[in-house]
Write an enzyme that holds these catalytic residues in place. Sequence first.
Site, PDB file in Angstrom:
ATOM      1  N   GLY A   1       0.781  -1.222   0.000  1.00 36.00           N
ATOM      2  CA  GLY A   1       0.000   0.000   0.000  1.00 36.00           C
ATOM      3  C   GLY A   1       0.814   1.274   0.000  1.00 36.00           C
TER       4      GLY A   1
ATOM      5  CE  LYS B   1      -2.678   4.942  -0.831  1.00 32.76           C
ATOM      6  NZ  LYS B   1      -2.875   3.689  -0.099  1.00 32.76           N
TER       7      LYS B   1
ATOM      8  CG  ASP C   1      -5.895   5.573   1.791  1.00 30.50           C
ATOM      9  OD1 ASP C   1      -6.660   5.021   0.964  1.00 30.50           O
ATOM     10  OD2 ASP C   1      -4.672   5.372   1.789  1.00 30.50           O
ATOM     11  CG  ASP C   2      -3.185   9.133   1.699  1.00 29.51           C
ATOM     12  OD1 ASP C   2      -3.467   9.498   2.854  1.00 29.51           O
ATOM     13  OD2 ASP C   2      -2.271   8.335   1.448  1.00 29.51           O
TER      14      ASP C   2
ATOM     15  CD1 TRP D   1      -1.382   0.788   6.582  1.00 28.73           C
ATOM     16  CD2 TRP D   1      -3.088   0.709   5.145  1.00 28.73           C
ATOM     17  NE1 TRP D   1      -0.924   1.241   5.385  1.00 28.73           N
ATOM     18  CE2 TRP D   1      -1.944   1.198   4.482  1.00 28.73           C
ATOM     19  CE3 TRP D   1      -4.273   0.581   4.445  1.00 28.73           C
ATOM     20  CZ2 TRP D   1      -1.963   1.572   3.134  1.00 28.73           C
ATOM     21  CZ3 TRP D   1      -4.288   0.952   3.099  1.00 28.73           C
ATOM     22  CH2 TRP D   1      -3.154   1.434   2.458  1.00 28.73           C
TER      23      TRP D   1
ATOM     24  CG  ASN E   1       1.442   3.377   7.221  1.00 28.66           C
ATOM     25  OD1 ASN E   1       1.480   2.741   6.171  1.00 28.66           O
ATOM     26  ND2 ASN E   1       0.483   4.250   7.482  1.00 28.66           N
TER      27      ASN E   1
ATOM     28  CG  ASP F   1       5.252   5.623   1.337  1.00 32.04           C
ATOM     29  OD1 ASP F   1       5.470   6.019   2.502  1.00 32.04           O
ATOM     30  OD2 ASP F   1       4.119   5.278   0.946  1.00 32.04           O
TER      31      ASP F   1
ATOM     32  CG  ASN G   1       2.168   0.192   3.601  1.00 28.77           C
ATOM     33  OD1 ASN G   1       2.324  -0.434   2.557  1.00 28.77           O
ATOM     34  ND2 ASN G   1       2.028   1.504   3.627  1.00 28.77           N
TER      35      ASN G   1
END
Length: 663
Positions: free
Chosen positions: A209, A240, A316-317, A428, A430, A435, A463
Amino acid sequence: MSEAPAKRRRSVLLLVAAGVLAAALVVAGWFVVSRDRPGGTGGPGGNMAGVPSIFPVPQHARAATGAAVPLTGHVYVVAPPGTDQASIAAVQDLVTGTGGTAEVVAQLANPRDGAAAVHLGTGSAMGPALKALRVDGDSSLRDALGRAEGYAIATGQPDGIPTAVLAGRDNDGVFHAVQTLRQLLKAGSVAPVLVSDWPLMQTRGVIEGFYGTPWSHQARLDVIEFAGSQKMNTYIYSPKDDPLLRDKWRELYTDQELEELRELIDAAAANHVRFSYALSPGIDVCYSREADLEDAVAKLESLYALGVRSYVIPLDDIATKVQCAEDLREFGAGQANLAKAQASFLNDVNEKFISAKDGVLPLETVPTFYNGSPSTPYKRELGQALNPGIVVQWTGEDVVSHRITRKSAETAGQTYGTPDASRSIVIWDNYPVNDFSHDHLFLAPVIGRDADLHRSIHGIVTNPMIQPYLSLPAIFNYADLSWNGPAYNASNSMNAALALLAGPDPEVQAAVRAFVDLNQDWQDDELTPSAPELRRDIDQFWAEYDAGTQHSGALRNRAGLLQRLPALLPRMAEPGFALDGSTWVAAAAEYGRGVEEALTMLEAAKRGDTEAATAARTRVQDALKTAGAKTQPTLELGVVTPVLGNSELASFLERALQRVPAG
């Protein structure tokens, strides 16, 4: 999602050998990280004396009486009709890997002299075999075979035949039993044990992700296989920068793209990992527009035809307000109304697709406001309006959370739920995603997650980094943590992961230790100090140098090892690790050269050899410049400088240069 902060397929035989190696090396203290946490192999859930180390750590494991079960001769693989074919094939490979001969039979009749037997199947079919071993009354065994994905392994010699029985609550459990069997092998024989085991979290896996260069097809296949070997059960396809997931989410895949997806889906099924597809329409979706709903359902239908039975709609985002005139008219402005619009859309997808299909798991979503546990107007409205069966993915109190507690997760479940019912939450997580820091690798073990998180959440997915093979150590950790959190020990788990990936060569093991040490730092977390082993050697050197005592040579030895990383790391059992980290490895080698030259410079200066000191000083500066070069390509930031243990390495070189000013 994690961009928000400022800041070859391996063979079964390789995993067999490496799994046994991991057990031996962990016991020997092969790798020690600088932090630890309670729990692990001693006490409940841990391994007792006489049982090889097993990862993920099982709920119950104890040594049994009797002899080991040899797999080096003729071995009957007794598998009743309906037994999982992937598990049968894996046992056959195990036997072949030890030099034995596997014969698959539906039942054992008139076995040849000197043969051994491995029975495998679901609990009901394995009842007679367990009874023959006189373990069918064991309470922990009954617990294991009464829980989803649970399994039991028992050994003995009924009728004089060395026998191992692998019983699963279901076919997933049978497959998990085979993964444990690999680790019980020593010198071609299965250790005499009784293992009763089951996972504490229902969802355990990996979400691809991150932002940045998506993984290659082969890397995805390899990660799925690795995840299955560690008893994970979920892979979420959500890169993404796959345009057909986000920017062009309405478009259907081409035949070639569908064929690649089909291969991933089939590989996941073979490894008892569910392939979950994440469609992210939030960039430009109009939640009230029927055409957009139809496009979303059509896209999911195309994946259903390939065999996908698990779906996520991440939101998201994206913009934090509705984006089309129709939505504004129907729902109004503001974050609470955004939640109302999103709930309407998700409920429609749930009704028109998820609920209408056989065998589809509950829909999952990622809210636009996906972190933090306190209630907000958005979360309150989403909780009230969203179908109660839809699962929410949540990242913890922060986008990148250094600590995730059971209490925080419980609060999040209540916040995204209703006063009458908490929402089912999947974390989720991270980490070790990079990234938001393309120049760094994060190779510290997984820390800061409460051991009893399983009591508050449905599961957890990691992730990973843009570099898939460098992410395998953390994936291993998450498999261990999510299977049996109370027994998870960060150091032990990382030891086993690195031993598995390194393989048996002592030189390679030392190289992996040195490289991982340089990549411990995780966003200045006090529990993951930068390069602890290197720092120890540097501190020791300066203490000896300033005191004028005999040097231990530890820092010079480490400098030599760093210079050899480009030659040693490709010899790992997992060669993708070195390929993923090649620019960091090259930088580490240059720093190693600089450290060695700095030591030469300091020694020359101390004995008054100005010419030698000056020549070495030039070489130090050259190494420092080369190590700091931009060599790591990225998708959006151009080429960046790999960062690894720089505060220790660069600081040491700068300090050495200050001690010997230019003549």
